[in-house]
Design a protein around this motif. Sequence first.
Motif, mmCIF file in Angstrom:
data_model
loop_
_atom_site.group_PDB
_atom_site.id
_atom_site.type_symbol
_atom_site.label_atom_id
_atom_site.label_comp_id
_atom_site.label_asym_id
_atom_site.label_seq_id
_atom_site.Cartn_x
_atom_site.Cartn_y
_atom_site.Cartn_z
ATOM 1 N N VAL A 133 0.861 -1.181 0.000
ATOM 2 C CA VAL A 133 0.000 0.000 0.000
ATOM 3 C C VAL A 133 0.897 1.231 0.000
ATOM 4 O O VAL A 133 1.745 1.388 0.873
ATOM 5 C CB VAL A 133 -0.929 0.025 1.244
ATOM 6 C CG1 VAL A 133 -1.779 1.284 1.236
ATOM 7 C CG2 VAL A 133 -1.792 -1.219 1.300
ATOM 8 N N GLU A 134 0.696 2.098 -0.988
ATOM 9 C CA GLU A 134 1.517 3.305 -1.105
ATOM 10 C C GLU A 134 0.594 4.525 -1.164
ATOM 11 O O GLU A 134 -0.301 4.587 -2.020
ATOM 12 C CB GLU A 134 2.350 3.221 -2.383
ATOM 13 C CG GLU A 134 3.202 4.418 -2.648
ATOM 14 C CD GLU A 134 3.938 4.319 -3.982
ATOM 15 O OE1 GLU A 134 4.484 5.348 -4.399
ATOM 16 O OE2 GLU A 134 3.947 3.243 -4.601
ATOM 17 N N ALA A 135 0.798 5.466 -0.256
ATOM 18 C CA ALA A 135 0.041 6.710 -0.289
ATOM 19 C C ALA A 135 0.520 7.538 -1.472
ATOM 20 O O ALA A 135 1.718 7.770 -1.628
ATOM 21 C CB ALA A 135 0.226 7.483 1.011
ATOM 22 N N ILE A 136 -0.437 7.967 -2.315
ATOM 23 C CA ILE A 136 -0.058 8.756 -3.492
ATOM 24 C C ILE A 136 -0.634 10.168 -3.435
ATOM 25 O O ILE A 136 -0.587 10.898 -4.408
ATOM 26 C CB ILE A 136 -0.446 8.045 -4.812
ATOM 27 C CG1 ILE A 136 -1.919 7.690 -4.840
ATOM 28 C CG2 ILE A 136 0.425 6.821 -5.013
ATOM 29 C CD1 ILE A 136 -2.379 7.052 -6.153
ATOM 30 N N GLY A 137 -1.177 10.533 -2.263
ATOM 31 C CA GLY A 137 -1.632 11.900 -2.041
ATOM 32 C C GLY A 137 -3.137 12.067 -2.123
ATOM 33 O O GLY A 137 -3.835 11.289 -2.764
ATOM 34 N N ASN A 138 -3.642 13.109 -1.455
ATOM 35 C CA ASN A 138 -5.055 13.492 -1.478
ATOM 36 C C ASN A 138 -5.983 12.319 -1.142
ATOM 37 O O ASN A 138 -6.946 12.059 -1.862
ATOM 38 C CB ASN A 138 -5.407 14.093 -2.841
ATOM 39 C CG ASN A 138 -6.689 14.885 -2.787
ATOM 40 O OD1 ASN A 138 -7.102 15.332 -1.725
ATOM 41 N ND2 ASN A 138 -7.308 15.064 -3.918
ATOM 42 N N ASN A 139 -5.675 11.589 -0.061
ATOM 43 C CA ASN A 139 -6.471 10.432 0.376
ATOM 44 C C ASN A 139 -6.546 9.324 -0.665
ATOM 45 O O ASN A 139 -7.524 8.587 -0.722
ATOM 46 C CB ASN A 139 -7.892 10.853 0.792
ATOM 47 C CG ASN A 139 -7.940 11.374 2.196
ATOM 48 O OD1 ASN A 139 -7.047 11.125 3.000
ATOM 49 N ND2 ASN A 139 -8.980 12.124 2.504
ATOM 50 N N SER A 140 -5.543 9.210 -1.507
ATOM 51 C CA SER A 140 -5.480 8.164 -2.517
ATOM 52 C C SER A 140 -4.318 7.221 -2.216
ATOM 53 O O SER A 140 -3.262 7.646 -1.744
ATOM 54 C CB SER A 140 -5.298 8.756 -3.913
ATOM 55 O OG SER A 140 -6.443 9.481 -4.279
ATOM 56 N N TYR A 141 -4.551 5.944 -2.512
ATOM 57 C CA TYR A 141 -3.558 4.901 -2.253
ATOM 58 C C TYR A 141 -3.455 3.990 -3.466
ATOM 59 O O TYR A 141 -4.447 3.719 -4.133
ATOM 60 C CB TYR A 141 -3.958 4.067 -1.025
ATOM 61 C CG TYR A 141 -3.957 4.851 0.243
ATOM 62 C CD1 TYR A 141 -2.841 4.878 1.075
ATOM 63 C CD2 TYR A 141 -5.065 5.595 0.632
ATOM 64 C CE1 TYR A 141 -2.830 5.601 2.238
ATOM 65 C CE2 TYR A 141 -5.071 6.323 1.814
ATOM 66 C CZ TYR A 141 -3.951 6.325 2.611
ATOM 67 O OH TYR A 141 -3.930 7.047 3.756
ATOM 68 N N LEU A 142 -2.227 3.511 -3.696
ATOM 69 C CA LEU A 142 -1.989 2.523 -4.740
ATOM 70 C C LEU A 142 -1.764 1.178 -4.059
ATOM 71 O O LEU A 142 -0.868 1.053 -3.214
ATOM 72 C CB LEU A 142 -0.766 2.910 -5.578
ATOM 73 C CG LEU A 142 -0.352 1.906 -6.653
ATOM 74 C CD1 LEU A 142 -1.446 1.760 -7.702
ATOM 75 C CD2 LEU A 142 0.956 2.329 -7.296
ATOM 76 N N ILE A 143 -2.571 0.188 -4.410
ATOM 77 C CA ILE A 143 -2.443 -1.171 -3.892
ATOM 78 C C ILE A 143 -1.817 -2.015 -4.992
ATOM 79 O O ILE A 143 -2.332 -2.056 -6.113
ATOM 80 C CB ILE A 143 -3.824 -1.769 -3.515
ATOM 81 C CG1 ILE A 143 -4.699 -0.761 -2.751
ATOM 82 C CG2 ILE A 143 -3.658 -3.079 -2.793
ATOM 83 C CD1 ILE A 143 -4.142 -0.234 -1.478
ATOM 84 N N SER A 144 -0.704 -2.684 -4.685
ATOM 85 C CA SER A 144 -0.016 -3.487 -5.703
ATOM 86 C C SER A 144 0.739 -4.632 -5.048
ATOM 87 O O SER A 144 0.803 -4.736 -3.839
ATOM 88 C CB SER A 144 0.948 -2.599 -6.507
ATOM 89 O OG SER A 144 1.951 -2.073 -5.663
ATOM 90 N N ASN A 145 1.312 -5.478 -5.886
ATOM 91 C CA ASN A 145 2.160 -6.556 -5.359
ATOM 92 C C ASN A 145 3.508 -6.526 -6.017
ATOM 93 O O ASN A 145 3.832 -5.668 -6.769
ATOM 94 C CB ASN A 145 1.504 -7.927 -5.519
ATOM 95 C CG ASN A 145 1.044 -8.240 -6.917
ATOM 96 O OD1 ASN A 145 1.026 -7.401 -7.792
ATOM 97 N ND2 ASN A 145 0.641 -9.467 -7.122
#
Length: 145
Positions: A133-145
């Motif tokens: 889980v990576e925070a990408i700003g403005n209450n947005s997150y990137l979920i990846s593996n």
Amino acid sequence: MKKVLLILSCVVFFGCDKNEISSNCNFLFDVGVNLTVNLNLPQFNQLLFIGSAVKVEGQGNEGIILYRLNTSTLLAWDGADPNHPPSACSALSLEANDGTATCGCAEENSYYLATGSFVGDNPPPCTLKPYRVEAIGNNSYLISN
């Protein structure tokens, strides 16, 4: 000298713990995940509150479970029980506000969403499969593996 080396080799070989991580934790497929989650959207805004969870279908093996651990940490787990082969009962369902997820199989395996570990005694060998889980700003997150 040979006897000492033989004894030390036997101690190391036979002294290993049998409770090491099992290599049988391979029921889940290695599915590519690349999901952007915006907590400002209605389907995700409950994740603004600590201890809340949301399941996103159509990702991972049986969906992805997102869990708000604290004000700065969002966790992501695969939504399939890692201790069962893929089947109709292996999908995890969220339990009402108690921070756990349970599979529908006969054993009803339950897992803590804060740690991914098994709830109860005699845990099976596998814990929940985590995603990055990576925070990408403005209450947005990137979920990846």
